[in-house]
Design a protein around this motif. Structure first.
Motif, PDB file in Angstrom:
ATOM      1  N   VAL A  85       0.850  -1.194   0.000  1.00 42.47           N
ATOM      2  CA  VAL A  85       0.000   0.000   0.000  1.00 42.47           C
ATOM      3  C   VAL A  85       0.886   1.244   0.000  1.00 42.47           C
ATOM      4  O   VAL A  85       1.888   1.310   0.722  1.00 42.47           O
ATOM      5  CB  VAL A  85      -0.918   0.029   1.230  1.00 42.47           C
ATOM      6  N   GLY A  86       0.526   2.222  -0.814  1.00 35.54           N
ATOM      7  CA  GLY A  86       1.278   3.469  -0.846  1.00 35.54           C
ATOM      8  C   GLY A  86       0.614   4.473  -1.751  1.00 35.54           C
ATOM      9  O   GLY A  86      -0.333   4.163  -2.475  1.00 35.54           O
ATOM     10  N   ARG A  87       1.132   5.689  -1.731  1.00 36.37           N
ATOM     11  CA  ARG A  87       0.529   6.760  -2.533  1.00 36.37           C
ATOM     12  C   ARG A  87       0.906   6.658  -4.007  1.00 36.37           C
ATOM     13  O   ARG A  87       0.114   6.989  -4.879  1.00 36.37           O
ATOM     14  CB  ARG A  87       0.962   8.122  -1.970  1.00 36.37           C
ATOM     15  N   SER A  88       2.122   6.193  -4.292  1.00 37.96           N
ATOM     16  CA  SER A  88       2.613   6.147  -5.669  1.00 37.96           C
ATOM     17  C   SER A  88       2.444   4.752  -6.266  1.00 37.96           C
ATOM     18  O   SER A  88       3.124   3.808  -5.871  1.00 37.96           O
ATOM     19  CB  SER A  88       4.101   6.541  -5.708  1.00 37.96           C
ATOM     20  N   GLY A  89       1.548   4.642  -7.222  1.00 33.06           N
ATOM     21  CA  GLY A  89       1.368   3.368  -7.904  1.00 33.06           C
ATOM     22  C   GLY A  89       2.618   2.934  -8.632  1.00 33.06           C
ATOM     23  O   GLY A  89       2.939   1.749  -8.699  1.00 33.06           O
ATOM     24  N   GLU A  90       3.364   3.907  -9.172  1.00 34.10           N
ATOM     25  CA  GLU A  90       4.598   3.604  -9.898  1.00 34.10           C
ATOM     26  C   GLU A  90       5.623   2.937  -8.982  1.00 34.10           C
ATOM     27  O   GLU A  90       6.251   1.940  -9.357  1.00 34.10           O
ATOM     28  CB  GLU A  90       5.177   4.886 -10.487  1.00 34.10           C
ATOM     29  N   LYS A  91       5.783   3.474  -7.783  1.00 38.73           N
ATOM     30  CA  LYS A  91       6.743   2.903  -6.831  1.00 38.73           C
ATOM     31  C   LYS A  91       6.294   1.522  -6.362  1.00 38.73           C
ATOM     32  O   LYS A  91       7.109   0.608  -6.208  1.00 38.73           O
ATOM     33  CB  LYS A  91       6.924   3.834  -5.635  1.00 38.73           C
ATOM     34  N   LEU A  92       4.993   1.366  -6.138  1.00 35.92           N
ATOM     35  CA  LEU A  92       4.475   0.062  -5.707  1.00 35.92           C
ATOM     36  C   LEU A  92       4.690  -0.991  -6.781  1.00 35.92           C
ATOM     37  O   LEU A  92       5.077  -2.130  -6.480  1.00 35.92           O
ATOM     38  CB  LEU A  92       2.985   0.174  -5.372  1.00 35.92           C
ATOM     39  N   ARG A  93       4.458  -0.613  -8.026  1.00 36.44           N
ATOM     40  CA  ARG A  93       4.657  -1.564  -9.128  1.00 36.44           C
ATOM     41  C   ARG A  93       6.132  -1.935  -9.283  1.00 36.44           C
ATOM     42  O   ARG A  93       6.461  -3.069  -9.649  1.00 36.44           O
ATOM     43  CB  ARG A  93       4.085  -0.994 -10.427  1.00 36.44           C
ATOM     44  N   ALA A  94       7.020  -0.978  -8.978  1.00 37.75           N
ATOM     45  CA  ALA A  94       8.455  -1.263  -9.043  1.00 37.75           C
ATOM     46  C   ALA A  94       8.833  -2.310  -7.997  1.00 37.75           C
ATOM     47  O   ALA A  94       9.603  -3.241  -8.280  1.00 37.75           O
ATOM     48  CB  ALA A  94       9.261   0.017  -8.828  1.00 37.75           C
ATOM     49  N   VAL A  95       8.289  -2.184  -6.783  1.00 41.47           N
ATOM     50  CA  VAL A  95       8.545  -3.178  -5.739  1.00 41.47           C
ATOM     51  C   VAL A  95       7.918  -4.517  -6.125  1.00 41.47           C
ATOM     52  O   VAL A  95       8.522  -5.581  -5.944  1.00 41.47           O
ATOM     53  CB  VAL A  95       7.992  -2.703  -4.369  1.00 41.47           C
ATOM     54  N   GLN A  96       6.732  -4.448  -6.684  1.00 46.51           N
ATOM     55  CA  GLN A  96       6.058  -5.668  -7.126  1.00 46.51           C
ATOM     56  C   GLN A  96       6.898  -6.415  -8.160  1.00 46.51           C
ATOM     57  O   GLN A  96       6.998  -7.646  -8.128  1.00 46.51           O
ATOM     58  CB  GLN A  96       4.683  -5.323  -7.700  1.00 46.51           C
ATOM     59  N   ARG A  97       7.519  -5.668  -9.074  1.00 47.16           N
ATOM     60  CA  ARG A  97       8.388  -6.298 -10.073  1.00 47.16           C
ATOM     61  C   ARG A  97       9.616  -6.928  -9.433  1.00 47.16           C
ATOM     62  O   ARG A  97      10.086  -7.984  -9.870  1.00 47.16           O
ATOM     63  CB  ARG A  97       8.800  -5.266 -11.131  1.00 47.16           C
ATOM     64  N   GLU A  98      10.129  -6.294  -8.394  1.00 49.18           N
ATOM     65  CA  GLU A  98      11.255  -6.877  -7.661  1.00 49.18           C
ATOM     66  C   GLU A  98      10.872  -8.231  -7.074  1.00 49.18           C
ATOM     67  O   GLU A  98      11.656  -9.184  -7.108  1.00 49.18           O
ATOM     68  CB  GLU A  98      11.708  -5.953  -6.534  1.00 49.18           C
ATOM     69  N   LEU A  99       9.668  -8.293  -6.549  1.00 44.97           N
ATOM     70  CA  LEU A  99       9.199  -9.552  -5.952  1.00 44.97           C
ATOM     71  C   LEU A  99       8.979 -10.610  -7.035  1.00 44.97           C
ATOM     72  O   LEU A  99       9.262 -11.789  -6.810  1.00 44.97           O
ATOM     73  CB  LEU A  99       7.905  -9.308  -5.167  1.00 44.97           C
ATOM     74  N   VAL A 100       8.487 -10.189  -8.190  1.00 43.27           N
ATOM     75  CA  VAL A 100       8.316 -11.133  -9.306  1.00 43.27           C
ATOM     76  C   VAL A 100       9.667 -11.714  -9.715  1.00 43.27           C
ATOM     77  O   VAL A 100       9.793 -12.907  -9.990  1.00 43.27           O
ATOM     78  CB  VAL A 100       7.640 -10.438 -10.506  1.00 43.27           C
TER      79      VAL A 100
ATOM     80  N   THR B 173      -3.243   1.475  -4.113  1.00 47.07           N
ATOM     81  CA  THR B 173      -2.792   2.851  -3.904  1.00 47.07           C
ATOM     82  C   THR B 173      -3.724   3.577  -2.939  1.00 47.07           C
ATOM     83  O   THR B 173      -4.939   3.367  -2.943  1.00 47.07           O
ATOM     84  CB  THR B 173      -2.732   3.624  -5.225  1.00 47.07           C
ATOM     85  N   ALA B 174      -3.136   4.439  -2.123  1.00 42.99           N
ATOM     86  CA  ALA B 174      -3.913   5.254  -1.196  1.00 42.99           C
ATOM     87  C   ALA B 174      -3.035   6.368  -0.652  1.00 42.99           C
ATOM     88  O   ALA B 174      -1.855   6.163  -0.375  1.00 42.99           O
ATOM     89  CB  ALA B 174      -4.455   4.411  -0.043  1.00 42.99           C
ATOM     90  N   ASP B 175      -3.627   7.540  -0.513  1.00 40.59           N
ATOM     91  CA  ASP B 175      -2.968   8.648   0.166  1.00 40.59           C
ATOM     92  C   ASP B 175      -3.386   8.565   1.626  1.00 40.59           C
ATOM     93  O   ASP B 175      -4.536   8.845   1.976  1.00 40.59           O
ATOM     94  CB  ASP B 175      -3.407   9.983  -0.442  1.00 40.59           C
ATOM     95  N   ILE B 176      -2.469   8.160   2.479  1.00 38.34           N
ATOM     96  CA  ILE B 176      -2.803   7.864   3.870  1.00 38.34           C
ATOM     97  C   ILE B 176      -3.347   9.074   4.621  1.00 38.34           C
ATOM     98  O   ILE B 176      -3.944   8.942   5.680  1.00 38.34           O
ATOM     99  CB  ILE B 176      -1.571   7.273   4.594  1.00 38.34           C
ATOM    100  N   ARG B 177      -3.189  10.263   4.059  1.00 40.13           N
ATOM    101  CA  ARG B 177      -3.704  11.481   4.706  1.00 40.13           C
ATOM    102  C   ARG B 177      -5.202  11.658   4.487  1.00 40.13           C
ATOM    103  O   ARG B 177      -5.826  12.512   5.125  1.00 40.13           O
ATOM    104  CB  ARG B 177      -2.967  12.711   4.159  1.00 40.13           C
ATOM    105  N   ASN B 178      -5.767  10.878   3.593  1.00 32.68           N
ATOM    106  CA  ASN B 178      -7.161  11.065   3.181  1.00 32.68           C
ATOM    107  C   ASN B 178      -8.015   9.894   3.652  1.00 32.68           C
ATOM    108  O   ASN B 178      -7.838   8.769   3.198  1.00 32.68           O
ATOM    109  CB  ASN B 178      -7.203  11.202   1.648  1.00 32.68           C
ATOM    110  N   HIS B 179      -8.961  10.152   4.532  1.00 34.76           N
ATOM    111  CA  HIS B 179      -9.773   9.077   5.103  1.00 34.76           C
ATOM    112  C   HIS B 179     -10.566   8.331   4.040  1.00 34.76           C
ATOM    113  O   HIS B 179     -10.630   7.095   4.060  1.00 34.76           O
ATOM    114  CB  HIS B 179     -10.723   9.630   6.162  1.00 34.76           C
TER     115      HIS B 179
END
Length: 261
Positions: A35-50, A60-66
């Motif tokens: 979970v994170g605000r940047s989908g691009e960064k999350l997908r990069a980590v996801q590719r690392e795991l692949v 994706t989520a902006d943790i500041r926004n309920h």
């Protein structure tokens, strides 16, 4: 996309410690949801795991926004049969003297480090209680136990994380849910660069900073444990204990080190 094993939801998973927690949890056979605000960064980590032969899921989520948090949490819960672990890792800070810290900066620190953590916990608690099982891991900081100059709002947010976790732990124990806080000193992540763009803080603590992959391994090893807290490094934990007993003395003796930011 989920692998067999405990499902671990990790906020702030796109970089820094969150990235390493994602990698280490996957290596141990858990099923990470990033979970994170940047989908691009999350997908990069996801590719690392692949690349490691490990599947994962992202949201994706902006943790500041309920409303954003609510949407993301509901999406996760709708497609995941069981949530075993919630790791509230998202966090950041600004280093500045109190009079120079803007209201917007202070509010953002509180929204991310404390209110966002409370929000994500509240969204998952009904499901964890219904399961009568689960583990919540909140990333605090030694700053929450031993506040230092130029980190007033950051220290306040992390002290709030520790206090919230302590109260929560007692509330959820009857539901077979455990709560652990992770309180550390400086960690070698992009946090330092954002907190102090001058680079002075990172340089002053570089010799003492904890490697994020090592810290992540320690956290993940405790997913199946019952530890109440992880406090690292040991010398800093001892300083925090001394501070609780002799605050004036510790402030006087540690002033030179405390001002290194």
């Amino acid at each position: 996309m989920m692998t067999i094993g405990k499902t671990v939801v990790i906020t702030g998973a796109g970089s820094g410690l969150g990235r390493w927690i994602s990698i280490e949890s996957a290596k141990r056979g858990y099923s990470p949801i990033l979970v994170g605000r940047s989908g691009e960064k999350l997908r990069a980590v996801q590719r690392e795991l692949v690349d490691l032969g490990i599947s994962s899921d992202i949201e994706t989520a902006d943790i500041r926004n309920h409303e954003d948090n609510k949407r993301a949490a509901e999406a996760i819960l709708n497609r995941t049969k069981k949530i075993d672990v919630l790791i509230n890792n998202a966090g950041f800070g600004y280093f500045a003297e109190a009079e120079n810290l803007s209201y917007d900066s202070a509010r953002e620190i509180m929204e991310v480090n404390l209110l966002g953590l409370i929000d994500w916990t509240s969204l998952f608690l009904p499901y964890l209680k219904q399961q009568q099982s689960g583990r919540i891991i909140n990333i605090g900081s030694m700053a929450g136990k031993l506040a230092t100059p130029k980190a007033s709002a950051y220290a306040a947010s992390k002290a709030g994380v520790i206090a919230y976790s302590n109260a929560l732990r007692m509330e959820v124990k009857p539901h077979r849910i455990s709560v652990m806080t992770v309180n550390t000193g400086p960690v070698k992540t992009p946090f330092s660069n954002k907190a102090d763009p001058t680079g002075k803080y990172e340089k002053s603590v570089s010799r003492l900073a904890i490697r994020p992959e090592k810290l992540a391994r320690t956290i993940v090893k405790n997913i199946d444990g019952r530890a109440r807290e992880i406090n690292l490094p040991g010398y800093m934990n001892k300083a925090a204990l001394l501070y609780s007993l002799f605050p004036k003395t510790v402030e006087q003796l540690g002033r030179k080190q405390f001002m290194k930011k």
